[in-house]
Motif scaffolding. Structure first.
Motif, PDB file in Angstrom:
ATOM      1  N   LEU A 695      48.549  21.267 -33.366  1.00 19.90           N
ATOM      2  CA  LEU A 695      47.067  21.470 -33.869  1.00 19.90           C
ATOM      3  C   LEU A 695      47.126  22.067 -35.142  1.00 19.90           C
ATOM      4  CD1 LEU A 695      43.948  21.442 -32.874  1.00 19.90           C
ATOM      5  CD2 LEU A 695      44.491  23.970 -32.465  1.00 19.90           C
ATOM      6  N   LEU A 696      48.161  22.719 -35.712  1.00 17.55           N
ATOM      7  CA  LEU A 696      48.228  23.149 -36.989  1.00 17.55           C
ATOM      8  C   LEU A 696      48.400  22.001 -37.900  1.00 17.55           C
ATOM      9  CD1 LEU A 696      48.148  25.391 -39.185  1.00 17.55           C
ATOM     10  CD2 LEU A 696      50.339  26.010 -38.430  1.00 17.55           C
ATOM     11  N   SER A 697      49.309  21.058 -37.623  1.00 15.76           N
ATOM     12  CA  SER A 697      49.495  20.172 -38.341  1.00 15.76           C
ATOM     13  C   SER A 697      48.183  19.289 -38.807  1.00 15.76           C
ATOM     14  CB  SER A 697      50.618  19.189 -37.800  1.00 15.76           C
ATOM     15  OG  SER A 697      51.876  19.710 -37.880  1.00 15.76           O
ATOM     16  N   SER A 698      47.482  19.065 -37.571  1.00 16.81           N
ATOM     17  CA  SER A 698      46.394  18.161 -37.636  1.00 16.81           C
ATOM     18  C   SER A 698      45.112  18.881 -38.666  1.00 16.81           C
ATOM     19  CB  SER A 698      45.529  18.037 -36.419  1.00 16.81           C
ATOM     20  OG  SER A 698      46.490  17.241 -35.491  1.00 16.81           O
ATOM     21  N   CYS A 699      45.047  20.204 -38.616  1.00 22.34           N
ATOM     22  CA  CYS A 699      44.130  21.131 -39.341  1.00 22.34           C
ATOM     23  C   CYS A 699      44.535  20.732 -40.882  1.00 22.34           C
ATOM     24  CB  CYS A 699      44.157  22.434 -38.978  1.00 22.34           C
ATOM     25  SG  CYS A 699      43.663  23.124 -37.492  1.00 22.34           S
ATOM     26  N   ARG A 700      45.841  20.582 -41.166  1.00 17.18           N
ATOM     27  CA  ARG A 700      46.200  20.513 -42.539  1.00 17.18           C
ATOM     28  C   ARG A 700      45.698  19.126 -43.105  1.00 17.18           C
ATOM     29  NH1 ARG A 700      52.297  18.606 -44.710  1.00 17.18           N
ATOM     30  NH2 ARG A 700      51.652  18.473 -47.166  1.00 17.18           N
ATOM     31  N   VAL A 701      45.832  17.977 -42.135  1.00 20.93           N
ATOM     32  CA  VAL A 701      45.350  16.643 -42.713  1.00 20.93           C
ATOM     33  C   VAL A 701      43.708  16.694 -42.960  1.00 20.93           C
ATOM     34  CG1 VAL A 701      45.060  14.205 -41.748  1.00 20.93           C
ATOM     35  CG2 VAL A 701      47.189  15.499 -41.241  1.00 20.93           C
ATOM     36  N   TYR A 702      42.900  17.550 -42.068  1.00 21.72           N
ATOM     37  CA  TYR A 702      41.576  17.395 -41.988  1.00 21.72           C
ATOM     38  C   TYR A 702      40.893  18.682 -42.622  1.00 21.72           C
ATOM     39  CZ  TYR A 702      41.855  13.367 -39.097  1.00 21.72           C
ATOM     40  OH  TYR A 702      42.113  12.019 -38.696  1.00 21.72           O
ATOM     41  N   ALA A 703      41.886  19.567 -43.302  1.00 24.48           N
ATOM     42  CA  ALA A 703      41.560  20.877 -44.249  1.00 24.48           C
ATOM     43  C   ALA A 703      40.747  21.828 -43.271  1.00 24.48           C
ATOM     44  CB  ALA A 703      41.012  20.378 -45.297  1.00 24.48           C
TER      45      ALA A 703
END
Length: 797
Positions: A695-703
């Motif tokens: 989930l954290l990796s996805s948060c990085r992509v979508y800020a």
């Protein structure tokens, strides 16, 4: 008088031949009335007669009453005791004999061998030789049988030399005993030579040779020998048919009928042909042969035919019931096995140790280890086989803790382990990474007779390798005098497990140079090395060897090939291997779906998953991980959710953390972060760090800073030494220009002494494989270039 004596002797011989007890007693009475009871010749015949009729006490009374005894008298009473298996009395009588001839020695040696006292039989034989008696063909046949039972090939070779010296090597009895001895000692080359030296081999010769070939896994050769036996019109009896049925139960693919030898038929078809022969030769009522038929059908998984044989048998034995219980156990049908146990007891048959072992296996194969344990605990005095079976059940189900606990209880009960016990417990100790326990088992094996046992040595190699002690595993490997394929495989697997793939390749090369033929496991291991090293050229060379040696249709090897090609990026080659395979199983389908997932071919993965369902193959948890991963990597979010929802509803597979991770990853890649957070909050396994890292990796992509902060804090708590959440959260702050927040995260990482591992990349070129990494100062460092195995290249990693 002489004519009357001869006449009575002739009548007694008839009584002996026909076991005519009453008629013999009448002759004895007539001898007493005619004052012929003192006749030594007739009394000797009477002793033989009573022995034949199992009246040992009458034989002994007559012996004790005889006023004059000769060597034949003593041999007659000795033979009576031996026939009745009263070997202690036979030994005492043998010691009391005033003189002995070769018949005396042969009688005792033969009886000891028949009754399982092979070591004592050899002792008597050595004593006979010291006293200057020359062995006969009867002597050598018994002694060679004892050598085979004891797997004492050196003694057998000495007997072979003696047989040549005294001119008995061409005797049919000695020749058959020789090839039987060599076969039991697994010296198959010597057995084949001994078979060739028999001037006119009979059904005993062929039966012994077929058994030896089957025991050494040369099943096709055993079938060809049976075909030769039929062609040469050698008499086929129930024993030879039982032997070839044993070959059928081991598997094989050589036609022994009248068809082309290149036709490949299943073992069940071979067995059906032999079944026809049993009917043709009129053996339908032979209990031993019917049990062999049952065993053949059961081991080939054809329980319908086994049922048909069983219900039509004129008589059954405990062996018959045991075979049926074992057959259903092997098919994981414990309920049917229990049904047969109950029927067995209802019909008045008492279960024996083998019955309970078979029931244990049935419970364990069906996954009901607790039912097996209850049955085991109900045994008053479990045999070593029972202990091994229940230990193996726990070990196979990866309940290693219970296996070790049970092993300790076994020791408290003073049950001495054998090589199988120690190998099982070594596997469990390796599974728990209990190095000290493994060392203790190693010490026990050194003190016992298992010092040179290659089966146990293989287990030790595996244990030390799994515990990271590769050098110790190598030392054990180097000390083995006669290496078999299992030891080579264990060493290669151990090296690969410890990321020493270069050395694993070296071992594979050495193994081939030593003339050892790779097995399916050998090829699967070396293909795994190719996959881990991303070395497509090496993998293709191994593929060529596999094709030459005929392993392309093996599901285990085929799955490894698919995995290798997929990980090396050649997904089309992987699919070609998949399509060419005749015998696919769940693992094969999973590997190909996973291969598509790895290479971003989501649509192809979903289509193949649907083909799998359509073919009737049942998907498992790994199948769903593969197809959900493919959906995630290819943006097929809704398709993935649909498949995820069908897991339990349509296929009865409970979703685990890996399946939830795939869906979270899929939603995160699509920017549907809110749905991912809602799903996490509903999950039964939301405290797994992998979920939050994805989930954290996805948060990085979508800020998404808010959700990223929550995910990072969960990870700080769940996995404090993991550098990923610190790096990801700091990068998110940096990308948004929040430098103070990024600096704070890196300072927290430094304060908690969390270290980030360096990156590591591979490049394959014509000279080998080269690896590059970045050191702590930001400089690029290259690893060594390694060339191994006839031009095959790999990295030292």
């Amino acid at each position: 008088m002489e004519t009357k004596t001869t006449y009575l002797a002739s009548l007694l011989q008839t009584c002996i031949d026909k076991k005519a007890h009453l008629a013999g007693k009448l002759i004895h009475a007539h001898m007493l009335r005619s004052r012929l009871s003192d006749d030594t010749f007739l009394s000797n015949r009477l002793i033989e007669f009573y022995a034949k009729c199992n009246a040992i006490d009458a034989s002994r009374r007559l012996f004790d009453q005889m006023p004059k005894r000769d060597i034949y008298t003593w041999n007659a009473i000795l033979g009576a005791y031996c026939k009745a298996s009263e070997l202690e009395d036979a030994h005492v009588l043998f010691a009391e004999m005033p003189e002995r001839n070769i018949v005396s020695w042969n009688t005792l040696i033969s009886a000891l061998t028949r009754n399982g006292f092979e070591q004592k039989a050899l002792g008597v034989y050595y004593r006979m030789s010291r006293e200057g008696f020359v062995p006969t063909h009867f002597t050598l046949a018994s002694v060679l049988s004892a050598c085979g039972a004891l797997v004492d090939v050196e003694c057998g070779r000495r007997c072979h030399g003696i047989s040549i010296k005294i001119g008995l090597d061409n005797n049919i009895y000695v020749g058959n005993a020789l090839l039987g001895m060599y076969a039991k000692c697994r010296c198959i080359g010597d057995a084949i030579q001994a078979f060739g030296d028999v001037p006119e081999p009979n059904e005993v010769s062929f039966t012994a040779m077929m058994g030896g070939l089957a025991d050494s896994d040369q099943v096709n050769e055993a079938f060809r020998l049976f075909r030769l036996m039929l062609r040469n019109r050698i008499h086929v009896d129930s024993v030879s048919l039982s032997s070839v049925l044993g070959v059928c139960s081991r598997g094989g693919c050589g036609e022994f009928g009248l068809h082309d030898s290149n036709d490949v038929l299943s073992s069940d078809v071979h067995g059906q042909q032999v079944h026809c022969l049993t009917i043709k030769h009129g053996f339908e009522s032979d209990l031993h042969l019917n049990n062999s038929l049952l065993d053949m059908y059961a081991k080939n998984g054809n329980m319908d035919s086994a049922e048909m044989i069983f219900v039509n048998m004129p008589e059954v034995s405990v062996v018959s019931w045991n075979v049926m219980i074992a057959g259903y156990g092997q098919k994981s049908q414990s309920s049917k096995a229990i049904e047969y146990l109950q029927r067995m007891q209802y019909h008045g048959f008492e279960p024996d140790e083998i019955t309970y072992v078979n029931m244990l296996v049935a419970c364990i194969k069906s996954g009901d280890i607790e039912a097996g344990r209850q049955m085991f605990d109900g045994m008053s005095s479990p045999s070593l086989s029972s202990w091994n079976t229940i230990l193996s059940g726990y070990s196979q189900n990866e309940n290693h803790k219970e296996a070790v606990k049970l092993f300790r209880e076994m020791q408290f009960r003073s049950v001495h382990p054998d090589r199988t016990t120690l190998a099982i417990i070594l596997s469990s100790l390796a599974g728990m990474m209990l190095l000290e326990g493994g060392r203790q088992v190693h010490a026990v094996s050194q003190k016992a007779v298992f010092r040179t046992d290659i089966y146990l040595a293989s287990g030790l190699i595996g244990m030390y390798s799994k515990c990271g002690k590769v050098e110790m595993a190598k030392r054990i490997f180097d000390r083995i005098a006669e290496l078999d394929i299992v030891c080579w495989n264990s060493m290669m697997a151990g090296l690969s497990l410890n990321s020493l793939d270069k050395e694993a390749f070296t071992f594979f090369k050495k193994m081939r140079e030593k003339g050892m033929f790779p097995s399916q496991f050998s090829y699967a291991t070396v293909l795994s090395c190719c996959a881990k090293l991303s070395s497509l050229s090496q993998g293709r060379q191994v593929h060529s060897q596999i094709a030459r040696e005929g392993y392309m249709n093996d599901a285990f090897v085929g799955s490894a090939l698919i995995d290798m090609y997929s990980k090396c990026g050649d997904v089309d080659a992987a699919r070609w291997v998949f399509d060419m395979m005749l015998g696919k199983n769940t693992v094969t389908w999973n590997e190909m779906i996973h291969g598509y997932a790895q290479n971003g071919c989501g649509d192809e993965a979903v289509l193949l998953y649907e083909d799998m369902i359509g073919s009737g193959e049942k998907p498992d948890g790994i199948t769903f991980v593969a197809v959900l991963t493919a959906c995630s990597h290819s943006g097929l979010v809704d398709t993935g959710i649909k498949i995820f929802n069908s897991m339990q509803q349509e296929h009865g597979v409970e979703p685990l953390v890996d399946h939830y991770t795939c869906i979270i990853d899929s939603l995160g890649r699509a920017g549907r972060l809110h749905e991912a957070e809602v799903l996490i909050d509903k999950m039964p396994c939301k405290y797994d760090p992998i979920i939050w890292e994805v989930l954290l990796s996805s948060c990085r992509v979508y800020a998404d800073v808010s959700l990223a902060r929550r995910a990072a804090e969960e990870l700080f708590h769940l996995d404090p030494q993991n550098s990923a959440p610190y790096v990801l959260l700091a990068n998110i702050y940096s990308s948004l220009g929040r430098w103070d927040d990024a600096k704070a995260v890196r300072e927290l990482m430094s304060y908690n002494q969390v270290v980030k591992d360096p990156g590591y990349s591979w490049i394959e070129h014509k000279n080998g494989m080269q690896a590059f990494m970045v050191d702590d100062n930001g400089r690029m460092v290259d690893d060594e270039v390694v060339v191994v195995n006839d031009g095959m290249s790999c990295s030292s990693g």
